[in-house]
Design a protein around this motif. Structure first.
Motif, PDB file in Angstrom:
ATOM      1  N   LEU A 110      61.537  44.762  40.665  1.00 42.33           N
ATOM      2  CA  LEU A 110      60.792  44.061  38.783  1.00 42.33           C
ATOM      3  C   LEU A 110      59.550  45.755  38.930  1.00 42.33           C
ATOM      4  CD1 LEU A 110      59.835  42.312  36.875  1.00 42.33           C
ATOM      5  CD2 LEU A 110      59.327  40.987  38.190  1.00 42.33           C
ATOM      6  N   THR A 111      59.388  45.642  37.993  1.00 43.86           N
ATOM      7  CA  THR A 111      58.166  46.200  37.887  1.00 43.86           C
ATOM      8  C   THR A 111      57.697  45.658  36.255  1.00 43.86           C
ATOM      9  OG1 THR A 111      59.559  48.731  38.222  1.00 43.86           O
ATOM     10  CG2 THR A 111      57.295  48.806  36.762  1.00 43.86           C
ATOM     11  N   LEU A 112      56.291  45.830  36.591  1.00 45.73           N
ATOM     12  CA  LEU A 112      55.751  44.863  35.867  1.00 45.73           C
ATOM     13  C   LEU A 112      54.780  46.049  34.953  1.00 45.73           C
ATOM     14  CD1 LEU A 112      55.119  41.407  37.209  1.00 45.73           C
ATOM     15  CD2 LEU A 112      56.632  42.250  35.260  1.00 45.73           C
ATOM     16  N   ARG A 113      53.497  46.008  34.026  1.00 41.75           N
ATOM     17  CA  ARG A 113      52.570  47.189  33.841  1.00 41.75           C
ATOM     18  C   ARG A 113      51.289  46.040  33.399  1.00 41.75           C
ATOM     19  NH1 ARG A 113      52.089  52.134  31.502  1.00 41.75           N
ATOM     20  NH2 ARG A 113      53.658  52.480  31.475  1.00 41.75           N
ATOM     21  N   LEU A 114      49.997  46.462  33.502  1.00 42.23           N
ATOM     22  CA  LEU A 114      48.915  45.844  33.457  1.00 42.23           C
ATOM     23  C   LEU A 114      48.270  47.233  32.590  1.00 42.23           C
ATOM     24  CD1 LEU A 114      46.362  43.495  34.308  1.00 42.23           C
ATOM     25  CD2 LEU A 114      46.285  45.797  35.766  1.00 42.23           C
ATOM     26  N   PRO A 115      48.211  46.855  30.701  1.00 42.49           N
ATOM     27  CA  PRO A 115      46.947  47.107  30.662  1.00 42.49           C
ATOM     28  C   PRO A 115      45.583  47.509  30.854  1.00 42.49           C
ATOM     29  CG  PRO A 115      47.869  45.534  28.848  1.00 42.49           C
ATOM     30  CD  PRO A 115      48.092  45.049  30.415  1.00 42.49           C
ATOM     31  N   TYR A 116      45.645  49.108  31.193  1.00 45.32           N
ATOM     32  CA  TYR A 116      43.704  48.693  31.847  1.00 45.32           C
ATOM     33  C   TYR A 116      42.865  47.891  30.267  1.00 45.32           C
ATOM     34  CZ  TYR A 116      39.026  50.440  32.854  1.00 45.32           C
ATOM     35  OH  TYR A 116      37.908  50.700  32.427  1.00 45.32           O
ATOM     36  N   ALA A 117      41.687  48.025  31.091  1.00 48.14           N
ATOM     37  CA  ALA A 117      40.683  47.110  30.050  1.00 48.14           C
ATOM     38  C   ALA A 117      39.479  46.641  30.288  1.00 48.14           C
ATOM     39  CB  ALA A 117      41.508  45.843  29.732  1.00 48.14           C
ATOM     40  N   GLU A 118      38.429  46.536  29.584  1.00 49.71           N
ATOM     41  CA  GLU A 118      37.163  46.606  30.151  1.00 49.71           C
ATOM     42  C   GLU A 118      36.618  45.501  30.651  1.00 49.71           C
ATOM     43  OE1 GLU A 118      35.023  49.251  30.040  1.00 49.71           O
ATOM     44  OE2 GLU A 118      35.950  50.645  28.263  1.00 49.71           O
ATOM     45  N   ASN A 119      37.185  43.997  30.509  1.00 50.66           N
ATOM     46  CA  ASN A 119      37.011  42.890  30.661  1.00 50.66           C
ATOM     47  C   ASN A 119      38.098  42.932  32.399  1.00 50.66           C
ATOM     48  OD1 ASN A 119      39.866  42.390  30.017  1.00 50.66           O
ATOM     49  ND2 ASN A 119      39.035  40.608  29.010  1.00 50.66           N
ATOM     50  N   LEU A 120      38.736  43.563  33.089  1.00 56.63           N
ATOM     51  CA  LEU A 120      38.995  43.557  34.243  1.00 56.63           C
ATOM     52  C   LEU A 120      38.816  44.790  35.183  1.00 56.63           C
ATOM     53  CD1 LEU A 120      42.565  44.010  32.811  1.00 56.63           C
ATOM     54  CD2 LEU A 120      41.364  41.990  32.906  1.00 56.63           C
ATOM     55  N   VAL A 121      37.346  45.649  34.579  1.00 56.03           N
ATOM     56  CA  VAL A 121      36.405  46.209  35.328  1.00 56.03           C
ATOM     57  C   VAL A 121      35.770  45.706  36.865  1.00 56.03           C
ATOM     58  CG1 VAL A 121      34.183  48.378  35.713  1.00 56.03           C
ATOM     59  CG2 VAL A 121      36.286  48.441  33.813  1.00 56.03           C
ATOM     60  N   GLY A 122      35.904  45.900  37.772  1.00 54.07           N
ATOM     61  CA  GLY A 122      35.666  45.611  39.560  1.00 54.07           C
ATOM     62  C   GLY A 122      33.589  46.525  39.362  1.00 54.07           C
ATOM     63  N   ASP A 123      33.851  47.483  39.294  1.00 52.24           N
ATOM     64  CA  ASP A 123      32.644  47.950  38.981  1.00 52.24           C
ATOM     65  C   ASP A 123      32.137  49.262  38.346  1.00 52.24           C
ATOM     66  OD1 ASP A 123      30.748  50.262  40.063  1.00 52.24           O
ATOM     67  OD2 ASP A 123      31.783  51.044  41.361  1.00 52.24           O
ATOM     68  N   PRO A 124      31.051  48.297  37.515  1.00 56.76           N
ATOM     69  CA  PRO A 124      30.740  48.652  35.767  1.00 56.76           C
ATOM     70  C   PRO A 124      29.791  50.393  36.280  1.00 56.76           C
ATOM     71  CG  PRO A 124      28.877  46.789  36.802  1.00 56.76           C
ATOM     72  CD  PRO A 124      30.159  47.372  38.014  1.00 56.76           C
ATOM     73  N   ALA A 125      29.600  50.642  37.493  1.00 55.22           N
ATOM     74  CA  ALA A 125      29.146  52.274  38.016  1.00 55.22           C
ATOM     75  C   ALA A 125      30.518  53.011  36.712  1.00 55.22           C
ATOM     76  CB  ALA A 125      27.979  52.166  38.689  1.00 55.22           C
ATOM     77  N   THR A 126      31.917  53.143  37.763  1.00 51.90           N
ATOM     78  CA  THR A 126      32.633  54.186  37.742  1.00 51.90           C
ATOM     79  C   THR A 126      33.486  53.059  36.572  1.00 51.90           C
ATOM     80  OG1 THR A 126      33.744  52.863  39.313  1.00 51.90           O
ATOM     81  CG2 THR A 126      32.324  54.165  39.916  1.00 51.90           C
ATOM     82  N   GLY A 127      34.074  52.133  36.077  1.00 50.47           N
ATOM     83  CA  GLY A 127      35.032  51.598  35.537  1.00 50.47           C
ATOM     84  C   GLY A 127      35.949  51.547  36.055  1.00 50.47           C
ATOM     85  N   VAL A 128      36.346  51.216  37.282  1.00 50.74           N
ATOM     86  CA  VAL A 128      37.326  51.261  37.631  1.00 50.74           C
ATOM     87  C   VAL A 128      37.605  50.237  38.250  1.00 50.74           C
ATOM     88  CG1 VAL A 128      38.514  50.695  40.416  1.00 50.74           C
ATOM     89  CG2 VAL A 128      36.821  53.731  39.509  1.00 50.74           C
ATOM     90  N   LEU A 129      39.143  49.552  38.126  1.00 52.63           N
ATOM     91  CA  LEU A 129      39.297  47.848  37.917  1.00 52.63           C
ATOM     92  C   LEU A 129      38.783  47.092  39.697  1.00 52.63           C
ATOM     93  CD1 LEU A 129      42.975  48.114  36.539  1.00 52.63           C
ATOM     94  CD2 LEU A 129      41.655  47.183  35.409  1.00 52.63           C
ATOM     95  N   HIS A 130      38.498  46.138  39.167  1.00 51.76           N
ATOM     96  CA  HIS A 130      38.041  45.085  40.325  1.00 51.76           C
ATOM     97  C   HIS A 130      39.674  44.966  41.562  1.00 51.76           C
ATOM     98  CE1 HIS A 130      37.305  41.161  42.078  1.00 51.76           C
ATOM     99  NE2 HIS A 130      35.897  41.658  41.563  1.00 51.76           N
ATOM    100  N   GLY A 131      39.403  44.975  42.241  1.00 54.88           N
ATOM    101  CA  GLY A 131      40.215  44.479  43.716  1.00 54.88           C
ATOM    102  C   GLY A 131      41.461  43.556  43.067  1.00 54.88           C
ATOM    103  N   GLY A 132      40.549  42.295  42.759  1.00 52.52           N
ATOM    104  CA  GLY A 132      41.383  41.250  42.337  1.00 52.52           C
ATOM    105  C   GLY A 132      42.246  41.316  41.825  1.00 52.52           C
ATOM    106  N   VAL A 133      41.973  42.585  40.707  1.00 56.03           N
ATOM    107  CA  VAL A 133      42.953  42.366  39.075  1.00 56.03           C
ATOM    108  C   VAL A 133      44.218  43.143  39.809  1.00 56.03           C
ATOM    109  CG1 VAL A 133      43.601  43.538  37.023  1.00 56.03           C
ATOM    110  CG2 VAL A 133      41.469  42.825  37.315  1.00 56.03           C
ATOM    111  N   ILE A 134      44.471  44.271  40.563  1.00 57.64           N
ATOM    112  CA  ILE A 134      45.255  44.625  41.182  1.00 57.64           C
ATOM    113  C   ILE A 134      46.384  43.388  42.712  1.00 57.64           C
ATOM    114  CG2 ILE A 134      45.947  45.586  43.218  1.00 57.64           C
ATOM    115  CD1 ILE A 134      44.910  47.419  40.428  1.00 57.64           C
ATOM    116  N   THR A 135      45.061  42.355  42.940  1.00 57.51           N
ATOM    117  CA  THR A 135      45.941  41.096  43.693  1.00 57.51           C
ATOM    118  C   THR A 135      46.283  40.435  43.159  1.00 57.51           C
ATOM    119  OG1 THR A 135      44.414  40.969  45.555  1.00 57.51           O
ATOM    120  CG2 THR A 135      45.441  39.332  44.821  1.00 57.51           C
ATOM    121  N   VAL A 136      46.399  39.838  41.237  1.00 55.51           N
ATOM    122  CA  VAL A 136      46.783  39.225  40.098  1.00 55.51           C
ATOM    123  C   VAL A 136      48.173  39.496  39.909  1.00 55.51           C
ATOM    124  CG1 VAL A 136      47.169  38.589  37.738  1.00 55.51           C
ATOM    125  CG2 VAL A 136      44.598  38.612  39.344  1.00 55.51           C
TER     126      VAL A 136
END
Lengths: 159, 147
Positions: free
Chosen positions: A38-64
Protein backbone atom coordinates in the motif's frame (compact mmCIF):
# COMPACT_ATOMS: atom_id res chain seq x y z
CA UNK A 1 -9.58 -8.38 2.55
CA UNK A 2 -9.23 -11.65 0.71
CA UNK A 3 -10.15 -11.79 -2.97
CA UNK A 4 -10.53 -8.04 -3.35
CA UNK A 5 -8.92 -6.58 -6.46
CA UNK A 6 -6.35 -3.79 -6.11
CA UNK A 7 -9.00 -1.40 -7.39
CA UNK A 8 -11.58 -2.51 -4.80
CA UNK A 9 -8.99 -2.22 -2.03
CA UNK A 10 -8.04 1.25 -3.27
CA UNK A 11 -11.66 2.35 -3.05
CA UNK A 12 -12.25 0.80 0.41
CA UNK A 13 -9.06 2.22 1.89
CA UNK A 14 -9.84 5.67 0.44
CA UNK A 15 -13.27 5.76 2.05
CA UNK A 16 -11.83 4.41 5.31
CA UNK A 17 -9.36 7.31 5.26
CA UNK A 18 -12.18 9.83 5.35
CA UNK A 19 -13.13 8.55 8.81
CA UNK A 20 -9.68 9.02 10.27
CA UNK A 21 -9.77 12.66 11.32
CA UNK A 22 -6.07 13.49 11.64
CA UNK A 23 -4.77 11.92 8.46
CA UNK A 24 -7.82 13.27 6.61
CA UNK A 25 -6.97 16.76 7.94
CA UNK A 26 -3.39 16.32 6.71
CA UNK A 27 -4.71 15.44 3.24
CA UNK A 28 -3.19 11.95 3.19
CA UNK A 29 -4.60 9.98 0.24
CA UNK A 30 -4.18 6.52 -1.28
CA UNK A 31 -1.58 6.67 -4.04
CA UNK A 32 -1.43 3.03 -5.08
CA UNK A 33 -2.45 -0.48 -4.07
CA UNK A 34 -0.43 -3.34 -5.54
CA UNK A 35 -1.40 -6.63 -3.93
CA UNK A 36 -0.16 -6.44 -0.35
CA UNK A 37 1.80 -3.21 -0.86
CA UNK A 38 0.00 0.00 0.00
CA UNK A 39 1.27 3.48 -0.86
CA UNK A 40 -0.11 6.67 0.71
CA UNK A 41 0.73 10.28 -0.21
CA UNK A 42 1.16 13.19 2.20
CA UNK A 43 1.02 16.60 0.48
CA UNK A 44 3.65 19.09 1.65
CA UNK A 45 2.12 21.92 3.67
CA UNK A 46 3.53 24.87 5.62
CA UNK A 47 1.69 23.90 8.80
CA UNK A 48 3.48 20.53 8.90
CA UNK A 49 6.97 22.02 9.12
CA UNK A 50 9.25 21.15 12.04
CA UNK A 51 12.15 23.51 11.38
CA UNK A 52 10.91 26.96 10.37
CA UNK A 53 14.44 27.99 9.31
CA UNK A 54 14.59 25.35 6.55
CA UNK A 55 10.96 24.41 5.84
CA UNK A 56 11.74 20.74 6.43
CA UNK A 57 8.71 18.68 7.56
CA UNK A 58 8.38 17.74 11.23
CA UNK A 59 9.73 14.27 12.08
CA UNK A 60 6.38 13.64 13.79
CA UNK A 61 4.55 14.14 10.49
CA UNK A 62 6.62 11.29 9.04
CA UNK A 63 5.66 9.24 12.12
CA UNK A 64 1.97 9.93 11.46
CA UNK A 65 2.31 8.95 7.78
CA UNK A 66 4.22 5.74 8.54
CA UNK A 67 1.92 4.77 11.43
CA UNK A 68 -1.03 5.21 9.08
CA UNK A 69 0.53 3.36 6.13
CA UNK A 70 1.75 0.39 8.18
CA UNK A 71 -1.55 0.25 10.07
CA UNK A 72 -3.74 0.31 6.98
CA UNK A 73 -1.45 -2.21 5.24
CA UNK A 74 -2.11 -4.48 8.24
CA UNK A 75 -5.83 -3.84 7.93
CA UNK A 76 -5.81 -4.64 4.21
CA UNK A 77 -3.73 -7.81 4.55
CA UNK A 78 -5.10 -10.47 2.15
CA UNK A 79 -4.94 -13.41 4.51
CA UNK A 80 -7.01 -11.74 7.24
CA UNK A 81 -10.50 -10.42 7.76
CA UNK A 82 -10.47 -6.62 8.00
CA UNK A 83 -10.00 -5.64 11.60
CA UNK A 84 -8.37 -2.81 13.46
CA UNK A 85 -5.87 -4.18 15.89
CA UNK A 86 -4.01 -2.14 18.50
CA UNK A 87 -0.47 -1.08 17.61
CA UNK A 88 2.13 -2.63 19.88
CA UNK A 89 5.09 -0.66 18.69
CA UNK A 90 6.48 1.41 15.88
CA UNK A 91 10.16 1.97 15.20
CA UNK A 92 11.46 4.54 12.72
CA UNK A 93 14.95 5.26 11.39
CA UNK A 94 15.21 8.78 9.99
CA UNK A 95 17.75 8.40 7.20
CA UNK A 96 17.64 11.89 5.67
CA UNK A 97 15.20 14.75 5.24
CA UNK A 98 13.22 15.46 2.09
CA UNK A 99 13.69 18.77 0.28
CA UNK A 100 11.12 21.34 1.45
CA UNK A 101 8.06 21.46 -0.80
CA UNK A 102 8.12 17.77 -1.75
CA UNK A 103 5.13 15.51 -1.10
CA UNK A 104 6.05 12.43 0.92
CA UNK A 105 5.03 8.93 -0.14
CA UNK A 106 5.01 5.90 2.13
CA UNK A 107 4.82 2.26 1.04
CA UNK A 108 4.17 -0.54 3.51
CA UNK A 109 3.23 -4.20 3.66
CA UNK A 110 2.75 -7.04 6.11
CA UNK A 111 5.73 -9.39 6.03
CA UNK A 112 4.69 -11.93 8.64
CA UNK A 113 1.43 -12.91 10.28
CA UNK A 114 1.08 -15.20 13.26
CA UNK A 115 -2.04 -16.18 15.17
CA UNK A 116 -1.63 -13.21 17.54
CA UNK A 117 0.77 -10.76 15.91
CA UNK A 118 1.14 -8.89 12.59
CA UNK A 119 4.60 -7.69 11.53
CA UNK A 120 4.73 -4.79 9.10
CA UNK A 121 7.44 -2.73 7.45
CA UNK A 122 7.57 0.31 5.24
CA UNK A 123 9.52 3.26 3.91
CA UNK A 124 8.88 6.95 3.36
CA UNK A 125 10.39 8.80 0.38
CA UNK A 126 9.95 11.60 -2.08
CA UNK A 127 9.41 11.04 -5.85
CA UNK A 128 10.88 7.53 -5.87
CA UNK A 129 11.85 4.84 -3.33
CA UNK A 130 15.46 5.66 -4.25
CA UNK A 131 15.00 8.78 -2.11
CA UNK A 132 14.16 6.95 1.11
CA UNK A 133 13.93 9.34 4.05
CA UNK A 134 12.73 6.92 6.72
CA UNK A 135 12.35 3.20 7.32
CA UNK A 136 9.81 1.79 9.76
CA UNK A 137 8.82 -1.49 11.33
CA UNK A 138 5.67 -1.96 13.36
CA UNK A 139 3.86 -4.77 15.15
CA UNK A 140 0.13 -5.07 15.65
CA UNK A 141 -1.76 -7.32 18.02
CA UNK A 142 -4.53 -9.39 16.43
CA UNK A 143 -7.74 -9.39 18.37
CA UNK A 144 -9.88 -12.49 18.61
CA UNK A 145 -12.99 -10.81 17.36
CA UNK A 146 -13.22 -8.91 14.10
CA UNK A 147 -13.99 -5.23 14.59
CA UNK A 148 -16.68 -4.50 12.02
CA UNK A 149 -17.10 -0.87 13.08
CA UNK A 150 -14.79 0.35 10.36
CA UNK A 151 -16.09 -1.66 7.47
CA UNK A 152 -19.58 -0.97 8.80
CA UNK A 153 -18.85 2.75 8.51
CA UNK A 154 -17.77 2.30 4.93
CA UNK A 155 -20.88 0.37 3.99
CA UNK A 156 -23.18 2.84 5.72
CA UNK A 157 -21.51 5.75 3.98
CA UNK A 158 -21.89 4.16 0.58
CA UNK A 159 -25.45 2.98 1.13
CA UNK B 1 12.22 36.82 16.29
CA UNK B 2 13.32 33.47 14.89
CA UNK B 3 13.10 30.18 16.74
CA UNK B 4 16.89 30.25 17.06
CA UNK B 5 16.70 33.65 18.82
CA UNK B 6 13.90 32.59 21.11
CA UNK B 7 15.55 29.38 22.27
CA UNK B 8 18.56 31.36 23.50
CA UNK B 9 16.41 32.50 26.42
CA UNK B 10 16.18 30.26 29.49
CA UNK B 11 12.98 28.26 29.31
CA UNK B 12 10.09 29.56 31.33
CA UNK B 13 6.52 28.52 30.62
CA UNK B 14 6.32 31.73 28.57
CA UNK B 15 9.42 31.16 26.40
CA UNK B 16 8.39 27.52 25.95
CA UNK B 17 5.06 28.59 24.50
CA UNK B 18 6.95 31.00 22.20
CA UNK B 19 9.16 28.09 21.06
CA UNK B 20 6.13 25.91 20.41
CA UNK B 21 4.34 28.63 18.45
CA UNK B 22 7.36 28.90 16.14
CA UNK B 23 7.23 25.23 15.14
CA UNK B 24 4.32 25.02 12.70
CA UNK B 25 3.34 21.38 13.29
CA UNK B 26 3.66 21.70 17.09
CA UNK B 27 1.39 24.76 16.93
CA UNK B 28 -1.04 22.90 14.65
CA UNK B 29 -1.25 20.01 17.11
CA UNK B 30 -1.77 22.53 19.93
CA UNK B 31 1.13 21.36 22.13
CA UNK B 32 1.61 23.33 25.35
CA UNK B 33 4.36 23.22 27.98
CA UNK B 34 4.76 24.16 31.60
CA UNK B 35 7.99 24.48 33.56
CA UNK B 36 7.75 22.57 36.85
CA UNK B 37 10.90 23.15 38.90
CA UNK B 38 13.77 21.63 36.89
CA UNK B 39 11.38 19.65 34.76
CA UNK B 40 9.07 20.41 31.84
CA UNK B 41 5.56 19.03 31.54
CA UNK B 42 4.30 18.85 27.94
CA UNK B 43 0.55 18.93 27.35
CA UNK B 44 -1.54 17.96 24.33
CA UNK B 45 -5.12 19.24 24.77
CA UNK B 46 -7.88 17.21 23.11
CA UNK B 47 -8.99 18.26 19.64
CA UNK B 48 -11.19 16.38 17.17
CA UNK B 49 -8.64 16.84 14.39
CA UNK B 50 -6.16 14.68 16.35
CA UNK B 51 -8.38 11.57 16.32
CA UNK B 52 -7.33 8.41 14.52
CA UNK B 53 -10.05 5.99 15.53
CA UNK B 54 -13.62 7.27 15.26
CA UNK B 55 -15.13 4.13 16.80
CA UNK B 56 -13.52 4.59 20.21
CA UNK B 57 -12.59 8.29 19.76
CA UNK B 58 -8.89 7.63 20.27
CA UNK B 59 -6.11 10.03 19.30
CA UNK B 60 -4.10 8.94 16.24
CA UNK B 61 -1.08 6.89 17.32
CA UNK B 62 1.15 8.92 15.02
CA UNK B 63 0.03 12.14 16.74
CA UNK B 64 1.08 10.71 20.10
CA UNK B 65 4.46 9.89 18.54
CA UNK B 66 4.79 13.40 17.10
CA UNK B 67 3.86 14.94 20.46
CA UNK B 68 6.49 12.83 22.26
CA UNK B 69 9.17 13.64 19.66
CA UNK B 70 8.46 17.37 19.98
CA UNK B 71 8.60 17.09 23.78
CA UNK B 72 12.02 15.42 23.56
CA UNK B 73 13.36 18.08 21.16
CA UNK B 74 12.40 20.96 23.45
CA UNK B 75 13.44 19.10 26.58
CA UNK B 76 16.93 18.78 25.04
CA UNK B 77 17.09 22.39 23.86
CA UNK B 78 16.13 23.57 27.35
CA UNK B 79 19.25 21.85 28.73
CA UNK B 80 21.72 23.23 26.17
CA UNK B 81 24.20 25.99 26.82
CA UNK B 82 24.39 26.81 23.13
CA UNK B 83 21.00 25.75 21.80
CA UNK B 84 20.77 24.04 18.42
CA UNK B 85 17.80 22.22 16.98
CA UNK B 86 18.37 18.49 17.64
CA UNK B 87 17.92 16.23 14.59
CA UNK B 88 16.10 12.96 15.10
CA UNK B 89 18.09 9.81 14.22
CA UNK B 90 15.65 7.13 15.30
CA UNK B 91 12.46 6.78 17.28
CA UNK B 92 11.01 3.71 18.96
CA UNK B 93 7.50 3.95 20.29
CA UNK B 94 5.61 1.46 22.46
CA UNK B 95 1.86 1.89 22.56
CA UNK B 96 0.59 0.71 25.95
CA UNK B 97 -2.99 1.98 26.11
CA UNK B 98 -5.36 3.93 23.86
CA UNK B 99 -5.21 7.72 24.20
CA UNK B 100 -8.76 8.99 24.32
CA UNK B 101 -10.01 12.48 23.46
CA UNK B 102 -8.79 14.16 26.61
CA UNK B 103 -5.57 15.81 27.82
CA UNK B 104 -2.38 13.86 27.17
CA UNK B 105 0.84 14.64 29.06
CA UNK B 106 4.49 13.86 28.41
CA UNK B 107 7.67 14.06 30.42
CA UNK B 108 11.22 13.35 29.21
CA UNK B 109 14.34 11.91 30.74
CA UNK B 110 17.75 12.27 29.10
CA UNK B 111 19.27 8.84 29.60
CA UNK B 112 22.61 9.77 28.06
CA UNK B 113 23.98 12.87 26.43
CA UNK B 114 27.32 12.55 24.70
CA UNK B 115 29.17 15.11 22.59
CA UNK B 116 27.03 14.59 19.51
CA UNK B 117 24.20 12.21 20.39
CA UNK B 118 21.49 12.30 23.05
CA UNK B 119 19.34 9.37 24.13
CA UNK B 120 15.97 10.48 25.48
CA UNK B 121 13.24 8.46 27.12
CA UNK B 122 9.72 9.89 26.87
CA UNK B 123 6.64 8.86 28.83
CA UNK B 124 3.08 9.86 27.90
CA UNK B 125 -0.03 9.41 30.02
CA UNK B 126 -3.57 10.69 30.43
CA UNK B 127 -5.16 10.06 33.84
CA UNK B 128 -2.29 8.70 35.89
CA UNK B 129 1.42 9.20 35.30
CA UNK B 130 2.00 5.76 36.83
CA UNK B 131 -0.12 4.22 34.06
CA UNK B 132 1.55 5.45 30.87
CA UNK B 133 -0.33 5.30 27.58
CA UNK B 134 2.92 5.24 25.59
CA UNK B 135 6.65 5.20 26.14
CA UNK B 136 9.29 6.10 23.58
CA UNK B 137 13.04 6.19 23.16
CA UNK B 138 14.77 8.47 20.69
CA UNK B 139 18.29 9.33 19.58
CA UNK B 140 19.05 12.86 18.46
CA UNK B 141 22.07 14.34 16.73
CA UNK B 142 22.96 17.53 18.56
CA UNK B 143 26.44 18.39 17.34
CA UNK B 144 26.16 21.50 15.20
CA UNK B 145 29.25 20.54 13.21
CA UNK B 146 27.70 17.26 12.15
CA UNK B 147 24.29 18.54 11.08
Amino acid sequence: MKRLSDQEKHRLISSLGEHIAHTHALGITVEKVEGEALTLRLPYAENLVGDPATGVLHGGVITVLLDQTLGVAALACDSLAPSIAPTLDLRIDHLRVAPPGKDILATASVYRTTRRVLFTQGIAYWDSPDNTIARATGTWLRLDEVDTTWTGNIERKEA
Amino acid sequence: MSLADIIRHAPSSETLSLWLEKVPYAAYLGIEARVEGDDILFILPPDDKLLGNPAIRAIHGGVIGAFMEQAAVFHLIARMETPVLPKIIDFSLDYLRANFARHTYARCHVTRQGRSVANVHITAWQDDEQQPTATARAHFLIDEALT
